[in-house]
Motif scaffolding. Structure first.
Motif, PDB file in Angstrom:
ATOM      1  N   ALA A  57      30.606  33.432  22.131  1.00 41.10           N
ATOM      2  CA  ALA A  57      31.510  33.909  21.079  1.00 41.10           C
ATOM      3  C   ALA A  57      31.515  32.955  19.895  1.00 41.10           C
ATOM      4  O   ALA A  57      31.515  33.380  18.731  1.00 41.10           O
ATOM      5  N   ILE A  58      31.515  31.656  20.190  1.00 39.06           N
ATOM      6  CA  ILE A  58      31.481  30.659  19.116  1.00 39.06           C
ATOM      7  C   ILE A  58      30.159  30.736  18.369  1.00 39.06           C
ATOM      8  O   ILE A  58      30.119  30.670  17.130  1.00 39.06           O
ATOM      9  N   ARG A  59      29.062  30.883  19.115  1.00 35.60           N
ATOM     10  CA  ARG A  59      27.739  30.943  18.474  1.00 35.60           C
ATOM     11  C   ARG A  59      27.639  32.149  17.535  1.00 35.60           C
ATOM     12  O   ARG A  59      27.116  32.029  16.419  1.00 35.60           O
ATOM     13  N   LYS A  60      28.162  33.288  17.979  1.00 38.02           N
ATOM     14  CA  LYS A  60      28.120  34.488  17.139  1.00 38.02           C
ATOM     15  C   LYS A  60      28.909  34.269  15.851  1.00 38.02           C
ATOM     16  O   LYS A  60      28.435  34.588  14.749  1.00 38.02           O
ATOM     17  N   ARG A  61      30.097  33.685  15.976  1.00 37.78           N
ATOM     18  CA  ARG A  61      30.923  33.451  14.781  1.00 37.78           C
ATOM     19  C   ARG A  61      30.282  32.408  13.874  1.00 37.78           C
ATOM     20  O   ARG A  61      30.337  32.519  12.652  1.00 37.78           O
ATOM     21  N   ALA A  62      29.652  31.402  14.472  1.00 38.35           N
ATOM     22  CA  ALA A  62      28.965  30.382  13.670  1.00 38.35           C
ATOM     23  C   ALA A  62      27.826  31.004  12.885  1.00 38.35           C
ATOM     24  O   ALA A  62      27.636  30.704  11.695  1.00 38.35           O
ATOM     25  N   ASP A  63      27.051  31.855  13.534  1.00 37.16           N
ATOM     26  CA  ASP A  63      25.932  32.512  12.851  1.00 37.16           C
ATOM     27  C   ASP A  63      26.425  33.355  11.676  1.00 37.16           C
ATOM     28  O   ASP A  63      25.806  33.374  10.603  1.00 37.16           O
ATOM     29  N   GLU A  64      27.547  34.036  11.867  1.00 35.14           N
ATOM     30  CA  GLU A  64      28.123  34.847  10.788  1.00 35.14           C
ATOM     31  C   GLU A  64      28.557  33.966   9.624  1.00 35.14           C
ATOM     32  O   GLU A  64      28.296  34.278   8.453  1.00 35.14           O
ATOM     33  N   ARG A  65      29.206  32.836   9.935  1.00 34.63           N
ATOM     34  CA  ARG A  65      29.685  31.930   8.901  1.00 34.63           C
ATOM     35  C   ARG A  65      28.522  31.312   8.135  1.00 34.63           C
ATOM     36  O   ARG A  65      28.529  31.225   6.904  1.00 34.63           O
ATOM     37  N   LEU A  66      27.490  30.878   8.869  1.00 32.66           N
ATOM     38  CA  LEU A  66      26.324  30.264   8.225  1.00 32.66           C
ATOM     39  C   LEU A  66      25.571  31.285   7.373  1.00 32.66           C
ATOM     40  O   LEU A  66      25.063  30.952   6.304  1.00 32.66           O
ATOM     41  N   SER A  67      25.507  32.508   7.854  1.00 31.41           N
ATOM     42  CA  SER A  67      24.830  33.559   7.089  1.00 31.41           C
ATOM     43  C   SER A  67      25.522  33.801   5.752  1.00 31.41           C
ATOM     44  O   SER A  67      24.859  33.941   4.707  1.00 31.41           O
ATOM     45  N   ARG A  68      26.850  33.817   5.747  1.00 25.29           N
ATOM     46  CA  ARG A  68      27.590  34.016   4.502  1.00 25.29           C
ATOM     47  C   ARG A  68      27.361  32.853   3.540  1.00 25.29           C
ATOM     48  O   ARG A  68      27.214  33.053   2.329  1.00 25.29           O
ATOM     49  N   LEU A  69      27.332  31.626   4.072  1.00 26.38           N
ATOM     50  CA  LEU A  69      27.087  30.457   3.227  1.00 26.38           C
ATOM     51  C   LEU A  69      25.682  30.494   2.641  1.00 26.38           C
ATOM     52  O   LEU A  69      25.473  30.169   1.469  1.00 26.38           O
ATOM     53  N   ARG A  70      24.734  30.916   3.448  1.00 25.48           N
ATOM     54  CA  ARG A  70      23.341  31.012   2.975  1.00 25.48           C
ATOM     55  C   ARG A  70      23.232  32.044   1.851  1.00 25.48           C
ATOM     56  O   ARG A  70      22.580  31.811   0.825  1.00 25.48           O
ATOM     57  N   GLU A  71      23.880  33.180   2.040  1.00 30.82           N
ATOM     58  CA  GLU A  71      23.858  34.238   1.024  1.00 30.82           C
ATOM     59  C   GLU A  71      24.540  33.790  -0.267  1.00 30.82           C
ATOM     60  O   GLU A  71      24.179  34.243  -1.357  1.00 30.82           O
ATOM     61  N   ALA A  72      25.505  32.880  -0.129  1.00 31.55           N
ATOM     62  CA  ALA A  72      26.233  32.382  -1.308  1.00 31.55           C
ATOM     63  C   ALA A  72      25.451  31.307  -2.047  1.00 31.55           C
ATOM     64  O   ALA A  72      25.895  30.826  -3.093  1.00 31.55           O
ATOM     65  N   GLY A  73      24.307  30.918  -1.509  1.00 31.78           N
ATOM     66  CA  GLY A  73      23.472  29.934  -2.177  1.00 31.78           C
ATOM     67  C   GLY A  73      23.871  28.491  -1.935  1.00 31.78           C
ATOM     68  O   GLY A  73      23.487  27.601  -2.702  1.00 31.78           O
ATOM     69  N   VAL A  74      24.623  28.241  -0.869  1.00 27.21           N
ATOM     70  CA  VAL A  74      25.020  26.867  -0.539  1.00 27.21           C
ATOM     71  C   VAL A  74      23.783  26.070  -0.138  1.00 27.21           C
ATOM     72  O   VAL A  74      22.933  26.542   0.608  1.00 27.21           O
ATOM     73  N   ALA A  75      23.690  24.832  -0.633  1.00 28.38           N
ATOM     74  CA  ALA A  75      22.487  24.025  -0.388  1.00 28.38           C
ATOM     75  C   ALA A  75      22.520  23.282   0.944  1.00 28.38           C
ATOM     76  O   ALA A  75      21.510  23.191   1.640  1.00 28.38           O
ATOM     77  N   VAL A  76      23.694  22.723   1.293  1.00 30.07           N
ATOM     78  CA  VAL A  76      23.806  21.904   2.507  1.00 30.07           C
ATOM     79  C   VAL A  76      25.073  22.274   3.264  1.00 30.07           C
ATOM     80  O   VAL A  76      26.169  22.322   2.686  1.00 30.07           O
ATOM     81  N   THR A  77      24.925  22.536   4.549  1.00 30.70           N
ATOM     82  CA  THR A  77      26.075  22.808   5.408  1.00 30.70           C
ATOM     83  C   THR A  77      26.007  21.913   6.637  1.00 30.70           C
ATOM     84  O   THR A  77      24.954  21.771   7.258  1.00 30.70           O
ATOM     85  N   PHE A  78      27.140  21.318   6.981  1.00 32.37           N
ATOM     86  CA  PHE A  78      27.252  20.536   8.209  1.00 32.37           C
ATOM     87  C   PHE A  78      27.963  21.380   9.266  1.00 32.37           C
ATOM     88  O   PHE A  78      29.022  21.946   9.005  1.00 32.37           O
ATOM     89  N   TYR A  79      27.362  21.450  10.440  1.00 33.07           N
ATOM     90  CA  TYR A  79      27.982  22.144  11.568  1.00 33.07           C
ATOM     91  C   TYR A  79      28.504  21.068  12.519  1.00 33.07           C
ATOM     92  O   TYR A  79      27.731  20.327  13.115  1.00 33.07           O
ATOM     93  N   VAL A  80      29.830  20.966  12.618  1.00 31.83           N
ATOM     94  CA  VAL A  80      30.466  19.893  13.387  1.00 31.83           C
ATOM     95  C   VAL A  80      30.723  20.365  14.809  1.00 31.83           C
ATOM     96  O   VAL A  80      31.440  21.348  15.027  1.00 31.83           O
ATOM     97  N   ALA A  81      30.138  19.671  15.782  1.00 31.52           N
ATOM     98  CA  ALA A  81      30.308  20.058  17.183  1.00 31.52           C
ATOM     99  C   ALA A  81      30.132  18.836  18.079  1.00 31.52           C
ATOM    100  O   ALA A  81      29.236  18.030  17.850  1.00 31.52           O
ATOM    101  N   PRO A  82      30.953  18.704  19.110  1.00 27.87           N
ATOM    102  CA  PRO A  82      30.874  17.518  19.963  1.00 27.87           C
ATOM    103  C   PRO A  82      29.738  17.551  20.971  1.00 27.87           C
ATOM    104  O   PRO A  82      29.287  16.506  21.433  1.00 27.87           O
ATOM    105  N   LEU A  83      29.263  18.739  21.336  1.00 30.22           N
ATOM    106  CA  LEU A  83      28.345  18.848  22.480  1.00 30.22           C
ATOM    107  C   LEU A  83      26.979  19.409  22.096  1.00 30.22           C
ATOM    108  O   LEU A  83      26.369  20.162  22.852  1.00 30.22           O
ATOM    109  N   ILE A  84      26.481  19.043  20.941  1.00 36.11           N
ATOM    110  CA  ILE A  84      25.177  19.557  20.500  1.00 36.11           C
ATOM    111  C   ILE A  84      24.080  19.179  21.488  1.00 36.11           C
ATOM    112  O   ILE A  84      23.281  20.020  21.916  1.00 36.11           O
TER     113      ILE A  84
END
Length: 204
Positions: free
Chosen positions: A90-117
């Protein structure tokens, strides 16, 4: 869009580093925030948690009682795997949606904060990984101060994650958070200039 995983150990200062990075101009997606969102009332993940662990993990208002659930899963590895099997997709699906929106908005750099990468084998989802590091004794003191927990409980929580020394070796960039908040701000700003601002000016 350049997607950078930002990780570390419990109480290592990932959120503090993320706030500084956001001020410097990065977008930030926080896995802990997504984890809270996917178990909100009405979400499928919460319904599945109740099916698996019983109504005793709910508060009277229908929200998730994190303390009650935590007592179950921290003491039982099988229960923890069951919970992760519900929440991680569920988290992965929501993360993908959030990252997709940022990518479409033309954001250059995004940090994904997670303790258990590293623990979850998610390294391949990112262009690179930055590790917020501090030594174990400082980590222990900060965790006890933050949560009001005793030493035994704090050590158990730290032991449930990959040791900080191992994460330090694996990260492309290491942010040292052993000092003060001011030290952290200076460290993050220095790394930002070297790793992000310099790369952006070259590409321009």
């Amino acid at each position: 869009m350049r997607v950078i995983g930002l990780t570390g150990g419990i109480a290592s200062g990932k959120s503090s580093a993320a706030i500084i990075l956001e001020r410097l101009g990065a977008a930030v997606v926080d896995a802990d925030q997504l984890a809270r969102e996917v178990v909100a009332p009405g979400e499928e993940a919460l319904e599945r948690i109740v099916e698996s662990f019983g109504a005793g993990v709910l508060n009277s208002d229908g929200t998730l009682n994190r303390a009650a659930l935590g007592q179950i899963v921290f003491a039982d590895p099988a229960a923890r795997r069951t919970l992760e099997g519900i929440t991680h997709p569920a988290i992965r699906k929501r993360a993908d949606e959030r990252l997709s929106r940022l990518r479409e908005a033309g954001v250059a750099v995004t940090f994904y904060v997670a303790p258990l990468i590293y623990e979850a084998g998610l390294e391949g989802r990112f262009d690179e990984i930055w590790v917020v590091y501090l030594d174990q004794e400082t980590q222990l003191k900060r965790l006890m101060a933050r949560d009001g927990s005793d030493e035994e409980a704090a050590r158990a929580r730290i032991a449930s994650q990959m040791p900080m020394e191992e994460k330090k070796k694996l990260g492309k960039v290491v942010i040292d958070n052993s000092g003060s908040r001011e030290d952290l701000e200076a460290e993050v700003a220095r790394i930002w200039r070297r790793e992000i601002a310099a790369a952006t000016s070259v590409s321009d």
